[in-house]
Design an enzyme around this catalytic site. Structure first.
Site, PDB file in Angstrom:
ATOM      1  N   VAL A  52     -15.280  -5.482  17.531  1.00  0.00           N
ATOM      2  CA  VAL A  52     -14.352  -4.624  18.410  1.00  0.00           C
ATOM      3  C   VAL A  52     -14.528  -4.879  19.806  1.00  0.00           C
ATOM      4  O   VAL A  52     -13.523  -4.398  20.566  1.00  0.00           O
ATOM      5  CB  VAL A  52     -14.661  -3.487  17.941  1.00  0.00           C
ATOM      6  N   ALA A 110      -9.963  -4.728  14.480  1.00  0.00           N
ATOM      7  CA  ALA A 110     -11.579  -5.175  14.588  1.00  0.00           C
ATOM      8  C   ALA A 110     -12.377  -4.436  13.608  1.00  0.00           C
ATOM      9  O   ALA A 110     -12.184  -3.516  13.433  1.00  0.00           O
ATOM     10  CB  ALA A 110     -10.770  -4.092  16.047  1.00  0.00           C
ATOM     11  N   CYS A 111     -13.274  -4.750  13.805  1.00  0.00           N
ATOM     12  CA  CYS A 111     -14.951  -4.205  13.464  1.00  0.00           C
ATOM     13  C   CYS A 111     -15.808  -4.449  14.470  1.00  0.00           C
ATOM     14  O   CYS A 111     -15.585  -5.593  15.282  1.00  0.00           O
ATOM     15  CB  CYS A 111     -15.084  -4.101  12.003  1.00  0.00           C
ATOM     16  N   ASP A 112     -16.842  -3.686  14.178  1.00  0.00           N
ATOM     17  CA  ASP A 112     -18.098  -4.081  15.038  1.00  0.00           C
ATOM     18  C   ASP A 112     -18.035  -5.520  14.597  1.00  0.00           C
ATOM     19  O   ASP A 112     -18.885  -5.678  15.903  1.00  0.00           O
ATOM     20  CB  ASP A 112     -19.356  -3.088  14.020  1.00  0.00           C
TER      21      ASP A 112
END
Lengths: 102, 399
Positions: A46, A15-17
């Site tokens: 995320v 996950a990332c922003d």
């Protein structure tokens, strides 16, 4: 604290922003490493970690949000995007059936 | 400094901002950028058409090419005999705000939210005389939220067989009402707000205050608010400006790859062993791939380096103000290739200097702060005491 045995992991969520940049990069690196284990590696924002996720990896700065989106998943944070020990740890846990916990 | 030490520091740093508060800000930022980022591809399409076909575009050599006013280039670009027509105007006036409004609505209430978001956004678009990015970012989610609340009133109470009728007409009636409201009331209000925001930016530019934004932007960036700031604030404001003047410096404030490159190069030469090894790969991904996230951990590991990012960023913006720099469309990801693609004719000197000077200043400051390698030598030598200071109860499994 959620925990899971590496051999039960069938899907690894990165996950990332935005779910479009760094997570895609990390996911494509790990995908090639884990292909032989039959583990699917996916990337998401995320805030949109799927409910069935068991193991989530994201940068330490986003770990709090990952935990609140997916409280039942094991969240493994990493600090640098290339060559972080956390990647090796998850890889080994999956290959050797070791326990992973948040 | 060892890697785990770096990690402990970044962890401690995170805790200092207080549990949850950072996450809340990130979440709101994600809400704003989440409407823009999935649509960046459309911005790229619009940016390419604009860069090529407008009167001052590439195919007319920046305005000196002598392309006829009735040519196919003018027809696509919407100038000369085709003033008010063409592709460029409708794309930025209608297409981009509509898909932003749609995406914003969909975030709140899935497909139906997206549909009513687009319907309502049409209202604010025609009710205003500037491209309605901010209007779309407000109206799309608002319309979807209204529909969600309205439908909650009768969920489960509809006679079987009448669901489709009720669904379509509730969306249709509410959408029509919101579109009318948008045109008559909300459009003019947001239009005025955008005008004020534009005047605020002009004020900052005219008084050479724009570089000061770096003081806020660079620290927020490494706390993973990069997308929130760039796509939540600068992309919509910049697109409004670019629609009017053909380019915007706002696109280059957060996305300039120079400061991050300078920091990574400083680590390459003077960093501690652990981070030194990761620096070259990170520099390539950062500068050419445009994934800026890869340099954030380096700054989080040595927070004082934020000074290098700020001074580098300010240098880039200041150079842009001085040389009247700007890009025609938002460069996303912030890669040097995106910068090259979206530089307007005649803008290359400014663009290259903005990136290069930012990188040089940030490299110099970062190298100084790293003691030109002395600090790394000191840290690499003794055995690493970091294990003792790991914060035990934090949910970090990576030590």
């Amino acid at each position: 604290m959620p925990s899971v045995n590496g051999s039960d992991v069938k899907k690894l969520v990165i996950a990332c922003d935005a779910g479009m940049g760094s997570s895609v990069m990390v996911a494509s690196t790990l995908r090639s490493k884990l292909a032989s284990q039959g583990v699917e590696v996916v990337h998401t924002p995320v805030s949109e970690i799927p409910a069935d996720a068991t193991v989530v990896m994201c940068h330490a700065g986003l770990a709090a949000r990952a935990t609140s989106t997916a409280p039942h998943a094991v969240v493994v944070p990493f600090s640098i995007f290339i060559g972080d020990p956390a990647f090796t740890k998850v890889e080994n846990a999956i290959k050797n059936g070791e326990t992973l916990e948040s | 400094m060892s890697f785990s030490d770096a990690q402990a520091k970044s962890q401690a740093n995170k805790n200092r901002t207080g549990p949850g508060i950072g996450a809340h800000v990130q979440r709101f930022g994600r809400f704003l950028s989440g409407m823009i980022m999935p649509n960046i591809g459309a911005f790229v399409a619009w940016g390419l058409v604009t860069a090529l076909f407008i009167e001052t575009g590439w195919l007319n050599w920046g305005g000196d090419g002598g392309v006829a006013a009735d040519s196919w280039i003018a027809r696509i670009g919407g100038w000369g005999e085709f003033d008010g027509a063409g592709l460029v105007g409708p794309m930025i006036t209608y297409l981009l705000p509509l898909i932003i409004g749609y995406t914003g609505g969909r975030m709140i209430y899935d497909q139906r939210g997206g549909v009513i978001g687009a319907v309502a956004t049409t209202g604010v678009i025609v009710g205003s005389d500037v491209p309605m990015f901010l209007g779309a970012m407000a109206m799309g989610p608002f319309a979807a939220w209204c529909l969600k609340k309205l439908e909650a009133l009768w969920t489960g109470k509809i006679k079987p067989g009448f669901e489709m009728l009720v669904d379509n007409f509730s969306l249709g009636i509410l959408g029509a009402a919101l579109a009318v409201l948008g045109q008559l009331l909300i459009g003019p209000i947001v239009s005025q707000l955008v005008e004020w925001a534009g005047e605020g930016v002009d004020f900052l530019v005219d008084n050479s205050l724009l570089p000061l934004t770096s003081i806020l932007v660079e620290p927020a960036k490494v706390l993973f608010l990069n997308n929130a700031i760039n796509h939540g604030v600068f992309t919509p404001l910049g697109a409004d400006e670019a629609a009017e003047t053909g380019k915007s410096l706002l696109f280059m404030i957060e996305s300039n790859p120079g400061p991050g490159l300078g920091i990574l190069l400083a680590f390459l030469f003077f960093g501690p062993r652990m981070l030194k090894a990761a620096a070259p790969g990170a520099a390539v991904i950062h500068f050419f791939g445009g994934i800026h996230e890869v340099y954030f951990p380096f700054v989080l590991a040595k927070p004082k380096l934020i000074a290098a990012a700020i001074l580098g960023g300010m240098t880039g913006v200041f150079t842009g103000v001085l040389l009247n720099g700007g890009l025609v469309a938002p460069p996303s990801p912030g890669s040097i290739f995106a910068y090259i693609t979206f530089t307007p004719p005649g803008g290359y000197v400014a663009m290259i200097l903005q990136v290069a000077l930012a990188a040089i200043v940030s490299f110099a400051v970062a190298s100084f702060l790293l003691g030109f390698g002395r600090e790394a030598k000191r840290e690499d030598a003794p055995q690493d005491p970091a294990e003792a200071e790991q914060p035990a109860p934090t949910p970090v499994a990576a030590q």
